[in-house]
Design a protein around this motif. Structure first.
Motif, mmCIF file in Angstrom:
data_model
loop_
_atom_site.group_PDB
_atom_site.id
_atom_site.type_symbol
_atom_site.label_atom_id
_atom_site.label_comp_id
_atom_site.label_asym_id
_atom_site.label_seq_id
_atom_site.Cartn_x
_atom_site.Cartn_y
_atom_site.Cartn_z
ATOM 1 N N ARG A 1 4.921 6.367 -3.319
ATOM 2 C CA ARG A 1 3.952 7.157 -2.532
ATOM 3 C C ARG A 1 4.660 7.893 -1.391
ATOM 4 O O ARG A 1 4.392 9.047 -1.124
ATOM 5 N N ASN B 1 0.830 -1.197 0.000
ATOM 6 C CA ASN B 1 0.000 0.000 0.000
ATOM 7 C C ASN B 1 0.865 1.248 0.000
ATOM 8 O O ASN B 1 0.758 2.105 -0.867
ATOM 9 N N TRP B 2 1.768 1.321 0.938
ATOM 10 C CA TRP B 2 2.668 2.467 1.024
ATOM 11 C C TRP B 2 3.957 2.133 0.274
ATOM 12 O O TRP B 2 4.947 1.708 0.835
#
Lengths: 147, 416, 500
Positions: C83, C78-79
């Motif tokens: 990002r 996700n991260w």
């Protein structure tokens, strides 16, 4: 006959011609071996300032003042190429004093002079400066009108 | 058509090559007082030093005369010229007729009167290969050599024999070495360099009298020597020309086509005087490049071509014990000077043109300066501040640059 | 403030090969390389490196390479590192993130999920080296009716057309976003190839008037450099409504770049910002668009086809239908992977749709509505190879636009730093010492080489299918099969699945 011409419009001042020249005339097969740790003595030089750059090598003048000035007869013109016979040359540098283009250099290690001989005396085949120029700023072409 | 050339050095050879550019078949007879195949006179000091050999000294290859269809007559001195009958007379009374004659008789050593010099047995001048061969025979590791004259010839001689003799002393009346081509500061630098290389220099002094092995100087000093080399100066060989009634001043007078006052006779090289572009005066420019170019110009004209030699300037390039110096032109006007530990640069300029320069040590691309003198390039058309630092084509205008870099025919700039 | 970022790339120098010729130093406008006088060797500052490979390509001893840094954040699915990096950048600058070139993210690439057919036995393939093969194509309205005079003789009449020797054109890149020499390379190559290049919205430099027959002049929302002579100078006029890399967004060329010839060509004062508004302020409907289309036709005496370029967005089929009714001769559709000299990163990476889907749906919609012949369709937005060209044409395109591929052949290494103006390859820069690195003699030759190579490949692929003209391939979706696509995707693309 084909000659080397330079176009300052496309010279990008990378100096690769100087290194390719030094390598071509080194007799070595690897550029690293030939030029690592060495102050190169190319037969072509790049002149540059903030705005302009271009390479200069022997023009192979049809009426060569260097040949006429040579005190030993080491410089001679044959088939339009001016070459130096380093066996005869004594390194008096009179030709350096005479050449209007600054295209002859001392070869201090051998006590003679050196100049562009269009890579006719090395194994490069065609002038190394031309072959290695990344931007077409040095070309080897026929421009003179046949007389 | 028969061409007769007197002289077998640069001017004579240049003349023969000039003739052959235009006339492939005309008869060429070349007389040489000396016996050798054409050789380069300035190389005699290099020969003594072992930097060249008799074979390498040949100014042109062995097949030169044959290839150019030249009748070469060595050891044959021309004693007189008959411009009316158009003949030259050689030693044993033989006469040879000519249609066009080239006098390239060169110069000879000049020896001022020096009392007692006749007592010196081992005495040499240093102008020809014969001189050098004679001198060479006498050199021993113990020899003490006295050279009178600290000009080009004297100092090149000193360099040539330095490693082969015990001691060298050079005496000159002038207060500095190479006074004809160096300014004071440059002279001082060379003087220091000569000293460091074991040459004793005695300046502002001259020989008052000789005995067999000693020279008494005007200052009272006495120098003991084994070998004497006189290199005080040279004088052009103009006797035959003068006797033939040609105009002779210091040297044989020629026009820009290298023609003498007789339309069938041309002259070139050390025996002539010519217009020095840099000073605007008539001078004897006893320099090999000049001699060749004058000879070539004359040859072209003798064969019916049209050539003008109007670019004569003094120009010297020489090394002394590894230190190189290049000089050209005339030293007048303002001066830009830069000196470092091992280099010296001096540019003389006046009235918007470069007049002359002296470079010692760093001589790279010096010809760019030389051509500026020769072509009288207006300084306001170039970046002279940049040129002062380094001779570079980038200092010229774009058009001029383009012409220099990409045109094979070096044309004169248009003067406006 | 602490710099949280570690360089993305590292410059690796093989000291045993480096001869300290300093070519790398001289060639890097980002000043990543330097010579350490004391140590007597070259050193590099990787934080300045944009990974453009100029130094790598020019190093005469191949002593240099650039590697992806293996430095890593404690990232997760996700991260991701990207990002995290973006957050750090914004936290330190407070600015909108800017990016160059096309959307780099891992969205599906439908071209790579489509396979091309070949003939076997019943429908023999064609050898393009032995038999005629037509790659020529015409763009423009196809005359739908035959007109006759009172005696019944056919009146020859066609709407203005663009003739292309191969169905490929160089898409819009403005003088300003790319250099003079890049433009000259494109223009000369287009002329030699018998295709067209596109001025973009920067106007037409007077030196390039001579390539008019191979030029599309663009009219964009800023209307820079637009006047009567400009409209008449090219072979076609393009109204740019949108761009695949930044749909819905205008453009902004900072005043610092509006100097000299660029200011003259754009017809705006030196130093003033060139702002292209997001919309055309005179177009709020298809009717408004129609008015501009006919204004331009009127100004150019109905001699030039008018192209309307739109970005591939969600309602692209409906929009295209409107455009086809506006009087436009050609619709150009730009997919979401299309390149840009500078775009807000969020827009570039999240707005728009893939060109393959947009093309298929537009072609289908126009056919359904019976207006397909009103317009030609040109698609762009990451056409990467001749196979993409063939697939696009089989999906329904008349021709394609390429730009990123063209820039790559000029030396672009997709370093995606165009916005810095320091392009080491002389493409996306106006600095004279960098611009001169692109010699149009070489540049145009490389472009000609690329398109010529593609042309040969297109002929090979068409021959394999037993097709001997672009005309016969156009919209021939039976020649395509999908692989790994779901029902919906196949339905939109209008193709069967492999094996069907």
């Amino acid at each position: 006959m084909k000659r080397v011409y330079v176009n300052e419009k496309w010279c990008i001042s990378c100096h690769l011609c100087e290194y390719n020249c030094a390598f071509a005339n080194s007799g070595e097969t690897s550029m690293v071996k030939a030029l690592k740790g060495v102050t190169i003595r190319p037969r072509i030089r790049v002149e540059e300032n903030d705005r302009v750059s271009f390479a200069v090598a022997c023009r192979h003048c049809p009426d060569p003042i260097c040949v006429k000035s040579c005190i030993t007869g080491a410089l001679s013109a044959k088939d339009g190429i001016i070459s130096v016979d380093s066996w005869k040359c004594v390194g008096c540098y009179t030709c350096i004093c005479a050449c209007p283009y600054g295209a002859i250099q001392p070869d201090e290690t051998r006590g003679v002079v050196q100049k562009c001989e269009l890579c006719t005396r090395n194994s490069c085949g065609e002038p190394a400066c031309v072959k290695g120029c990344p931007n077409g700023a040095i070309v080897f072409e026929e421009r003179e009108k046949k007389q | 058509m028969r061409y007769v050339i007197i002289g077998n050095s640069a001017a004579g050879i240049g003349c023969a090559e000039g003739i052959r550019k235009t006339d492939k078949d005309g008869e060429i007879i070349l007389f040489s007082k000396e016996k050798q195949h054409t050789y380069s006179r300035p190389l005699i000091s290099y020969w003594l030093e072992g930097k060249t050999s008799l074979e390498k000294m040949k100014y042109r290859p062995d097949h030169f005369y044959k290839k150019n269809k030249i009748v070469f007559r060595p050891s044959t001195e021309v004693v007189s010229i008959d411009p009316v009958g158009k003949t030259v007379r050689i030693q044993k009374g033989e006469s040879v007729s000519y249609d066009k004659l080239m006098i390239a008789s060169g110069s000879k050593p000049f020896l001022p009167p020096m009392p007692g010099i006749e007592k010196v047995k081992k005495r040499f001048s240093f102008m020809s290969l014969d001189d050098a061969v004679q001198l060479e025979k006498q050199l021993t590791p113990e020899s003490r050599v006295l050279i009178v004259g600290a000009g080009l010839i004297g100092l090149k001689c000193a360099e040539g024999i330095r490693s082969r003799v015990g001691k060298i002393t050079v005496v000159d009346l002038a207060d500095r070495v190479l006074p004809s081509i160096l300014d004071e500061k440059a002279s001082a630098m060379i003087r220091k360099h000569l000293k460091a290389n074991g040459i004793d220099l005695i300046l502002s002094d001259s020989v008052a009298s000789f005995t067999a092995k000693t020279a008494a100087l005007k200052s009272g000093k006495e120098i003991r020597f084994d070998l004497l080399v006189t290199a005080v100066g040279v004088r052009p060989n103009t006797e035959q020309a003068a006797q033939a009634g040609l105009a002779v001043k210091k040297g044989i007078v020629t026009d820009l086509h290298m023609r003498t006052s007789d339309p069938s006779i041309y002259a070139a090289g050390d025996c002539t005087e010519s217009q020095d572009v840099s000073s605007g005066t008539q001078r004897i420019l006893a320099l090999l490049p000049n001699a060749y170019m004058q000879g070539e110009c004359a040859g072209i004209n003798m064969a019916g071509g049209n050539s003008v030699f109007d670019k004569a300037i003094p120009m010297n390039s020489m090394g002394l014990f590894g230190l190189h110096m290049v000089t050209a032109g005339t030293y007048e006007g303002e001066c830009y000077r830069k000196k470092t530990e091992d280099s010296y640069k001096c540019l003389y300029y006046k009235e918007n043109v470069l007049k002359g320069f002296i470079l010692i040590g760093d001589i790279g691309a010096a010809g760019i300066y030389t051509s500026m003198i020769r072509e009288q390039t207006p300084l306001d058309s170039v970046d002279f501040d940049l040129l002062k630092k380094n001779p570079r084509l980038i200092a010229f205008s774009k058009d001029e640059r383009e012409q220099k870099i990409n045109t094979r025919f070096y044309r004169e700039p248009v003067k406006g | 403030m602490i710099n949280y970022l570690y360089p993305d790339y590292e410059i690796v120098r093989d000291p045993s090969k480096c001869i300290a010729c300093r070519v790398c130093e001289r060639q890097c406008a980002n000043e990543a390389h330097s010579f350490d006088e004391e140590a007597g060797c070259m050193v590099a500052d990787s934080s300045r490196c944009v990974n453009c490979h100029r130094c790598v390509s020019l190093c005469p001893t191949r002593a240099l390479k650039i590697v992806k840094s293996d430095h890593t954040f404690k990232q997760n699915a996700n991260w991701t590192g990207d990002r995290i990096t973006e957050i750090y950048k914004q936290a330190s600058t407070g600015g909108v993130l800017l990016s160059s070139m096309g959307n780099p993210n891992a969205f599906p690439i439908y071209f790579d999920k489509i396979l091309i057919n070949a003939s076997q036995v019943t429908n023999p393939s064609i050898d393009p080296l032995r038999e005629p093969m037509e790659t020529k194509t015409f763009l423009g309205k196809k005359t739908g009716e035959i007109r006759r005079d009172e005696k019944g003789r056919i009146l020859p009449y066609t709407e203005p057309q663009i003739e292309l020797s191969v169905p490929i054109m160089f898409s819009a890149m403005s003088y300003g976003s790319i250099s003079y020499n890049a433009h000259e390379s494109l223009a000369r190559a287009a002329q030699e190839l018998g295709i067209l290049y596109n001025t973009g919205e920067g106007g037409l430099h007077e030196d390039f008037r001579q390539y008019g027959a191979n030029t599309i002049v663009q009219v964009a929302s800023g209307r820079f450099g637009v006047y009567k002579d400009y409209l008449e100078a090219g072979a076609a006029i393009e109204i740019k409504m949108g761009q695949g890399a930044k749909p819905g967004i205008g453009g902004h060329l900072p005043g610092t770049k509006i100097v000299g010839d660029i200011s003259k060509t754009r017809m705006i004062p030196e130093g003033s910002d060139a702002i292209s508004p997001a919309p055309h302020h005179d177009i709020y409907s298809i009717e408004d668009l129609r008015q501009l289309v006919f204004s331009l036709k009127e100004a150019s005496e109905y001699k030039k086809p008018v192209i309307v370029k739109i970005a591939a967005v969600h309602n692209v089929a409906a929009i295209a239908s409107g455009v086809a009714r506006s009087g436009a001769d050609i619709i150009a559709i730009d997919g979401f992977r299309g390149g840009t000299g500078a775009a807000p990163t969020r827009i570039r990476d999240n707005v728009g749709i893939p060109i393959e889907l947009a093309l298929a749906s537009v072609d289908s919609r126009l056919r359904e509505e019976g207006i397909r012949d009103n317009v030609s369709i040109v698609v762009g937005g990451s056409i990467r190879s001749s196979a993409d060209v063939v697939k696009a044409i089989a999906l329904g395109a008349d021709a394609v636009y390429i730009a990123t591929a063209a820039l790559l052949s000029l030396g672009c290494h997709l370093c995606r730093s165009c916005q810095s103006g320091k392009c080491n390859w002389g493409i996306a820069t106006q600095r004279p010492e960098l611009v001169k690195r692109l010699n149009p003699d070489i540049g145009s030759q490389r472009l000609v080489n690329l398109v010529t190579a593609w042309k040969h490949e297109i002929m090979e692929m068409m021959g394999g299918m037993g097709i001997n003209s672009i005309e016969a391939l156009k919209g021939n979706r039976l020649m395509l099969r999908g692989i790994g696509l779901n029902e919906k995707e196949l339905e939109i693309l209008g193709i069967k699945h492999a094996g069907e």
